[in-house]
Design an enzyme around this catalytic site. Structure first.
Site, PDB file in Angstrom:
ATOM      1  CB  THR A  83      -0.934   0.033   1.236  1.00 34.03           C
ATOM      2  OG1 THR A  83      -1.431   1.362   1.434  1.00 34.03           O
ATOM      3  CG2 THR A  83      -0.205  -0.399   2.486  1.00 34.03           C
ATOM      4  CB  CYS A 197      -4.094   4.448  -4.281  1.00 38.29           C
ATOM      5  SG  CYS A 197      -5.229   3.282  -3.492  1.00 38.29           S
TER       6      CYS A 197
END
Length: 237
Positions: A83, A197
């Protein structure tokens, strides 16, 4: 072959891409029935996201350090945090869990440089777009010029990530909105856009973007494959 540690689950929608692409990459490079050596800790994202929403970053860090320690104890030689946003704690995780962390922004910036890209647009969570841990690293360490959307567009990008992509929802309307935002960054001088992202690659690709896309998920995987297999090849995006 080194053992790759994955700190995932944030969200699992993109963590499954890491697992799939790492194994496919090893098979492509080594052939036969070869697959990646992986140790993974997948967090329960609900309490982590709740702490993020309250600004309780210490609780978030505690979850991540605990997960990273389990990865190290499982025998990983190095670790990737699956992430972008949680790279806010990359240095702390590396120090407290005593395991090298392969930074997603470094992998992305290295690829951008091979393409002669100097100015990038950045899409991601509000934390990634606005806080210095990510933008600052791209600018100070790698010399990139970083453009982010305006306040309203940042809020839209953030909302789509948490309300849709992290829940496995892919909406054509949101894809069009992202494409419009990318067009705006192109008009500001961006040469490419970082999908900052790890879920955004589920929504947009080169067929709907007016600019080349730097998919951090794919580039992070390629960097991890290079580290695990001792390869120094250029990543493809």
């Amino acid at each position: 072959m080194k053992t790759i540690g994955i700190l995932g689950g944030m969200s699992w929608e993109s963590t499954q891409l890491y697992y799939k692409w790492l194994n496919e990459g090893v098979r492509e490079r080594l052939g036969g029935l070869h697959s990646a050596r992986i140790v993974m800790h997948s967090v329960n994202f609900h309490p982590v996201e709740a702490a993020m929403a309250k600004g309780d970053w210490e609780t978030v860090a505690e979850h991540l350090v605990a997960g990273a320690r389990s990865v190290r104890q499982g025998g990983a030689d190095f670790m990737i945090i699956a992430t972008n946003t949680m790279h806010k704690f990359a240095e702390r995780i590396e120090a407290e869990a005593d395991i090298p962390v392969l930074h997603i922004a470094d992998a992305t910036a290295a690829f951008a440089k091979t393409k002669g890209i100097e100015t990038v647009g950045l899409l991601g969570t509000a934390f990634t777009m606005e806080q210095d841990f990510y933008r600052g690293r791209l600018e100070a360490r790698h010399g990139l010029n970083v453009i982010v959307p305006d306040t309203a567009d940042r809020a839209l990008v953030h909302k789509v990530i948490f309300d849709e992509l992290c829940c496995g929802k892919i909406c054509a309307v949101s894809r069009d909105k992202y494409a419009h935002i990318i067009k705006g960054m192109e008009q500001q001088g961006a040469q490419a856009v970082i999908l900052g992202c790890t879920e955004i690659c589920l929504l947009v690709d080169d067929t709907c973007s007016p600019l080349p896309l730097l998919d951090t998920t794919r580039l992070h995987v390629e960097a991890a494959l290079g580290e695990a297999l001792g390869l120094k090849e250029s990543a493809t995006c």
